[in-house]
Design a protein around this motif. Sequence first.
Motif, short mmCIF file in Angstrom:
data_model
loop_
_atom_site.label_atom_id
_atom_site.label_comp_id
_atom_site.label_asym_id
_atom_site.label_seq_id
_atom_site.Cartn_x
_atom_site.Cartn_y
_atom_site.Cartn_z
N GLU A 53 -27.54 21.50 -5.96
CA GLU A 53 -25.89 21.25 -5.66
C GLU A 53 -25.49 21.08 -7.41
OE1 GLU A 53 -22.67 18.32 -3.63
OE2 GLU A 53 -24.78 17.95 -3.43
N SER A 249 -21.85 13.83 -4.15
CA SER A 249 -22.43 14.66 -3.64
C SER A 249 -22.32 15.15 -1.91
CB SER A 249 -24.10 14.33 -3.38
OG SER A 249 -25.02 15.34 -2.93
N SER A 251 -24.22 17.21 -0.30
CA SER A 251 -25.60 17.61 0.44
C SER A 251 -26.46 16.51 0.67
CB SER A 251 -26.46 18.36 -0.68
OG SER A 251 -26.91 17.79 -1.51
#
Length: 263
Positions: A53, A249, A251
């Motif tokens: 990411e 984030s 993810s």
Amino acid sequence: MPTVQEIEQRLFQLAPRESAMDWDNVGHLLGSPEQEVTRILVALDITEAVADEAIAEGCQLIVAHHPVMNCKWLPVQTIRSDTPQGHLLMKLLTHDICVICMHTNLDAAEGGVNDCLASVLELIDPGPLRGEAGLCRMGNLSAPLMLPDFIRHVSKALNCNGIRYADAGRPVYQVAVGGGACGDFESAAIAAGCDTFITSDLNYHQFLDAAGKGINLIDAGHFPTEDPVCRKLVAYLKAQFSQITVHKSASHREVIQYYVEGE
């Protein structure tokens, strides 16, 4: 643009290095201190998905809670592409992504992990848990709740996949919280007069003995109890460095799933 070293120094103003436990590894752990930073990714852990990411987003820096290396549960002895940790570290280095980790110093910090947890759970006037080392917090609810109602509140507030708990038959009012694995502070919560203790990674015998000790135990998961601090880190970094793009984030999420018979 600010450098990694300058960002590390500002993060240590939020969570001083001196408050980290002696076994811990905090601060700038990977990459060049002179690297200029325009984009930061914030995550609880640095996983392969988080690294990918950061690469996709063009980030020069990841700021995380859990140390990516040299910690007591995952010491670095080699950096090899055929080991999970070595592969991750080589990926970060190959793409010039630096890493700063704020761990037990952020647990203990004012406004850190445990203050964020207390805030999300809507504890009133939380303060340090008496009789422990400064990591946990305790506070009151606005009004007592029965344990099932409070568990629903915790689950919703922390977006838990599931919750393990032991019911001591007491309504919930005075609550101690410890983000992550703070089961060792159960005795301090009892001594402080708390009826309920929320943390993670509790063991079987703690649940078995909870009723006899007179305390409701709630294991809300390691990730859910610590993840709220990531939003604090994003807000802090944005306030300190308005010219840098900072985001949390997308993810990284809870990795533990639960199966319940009959569902």
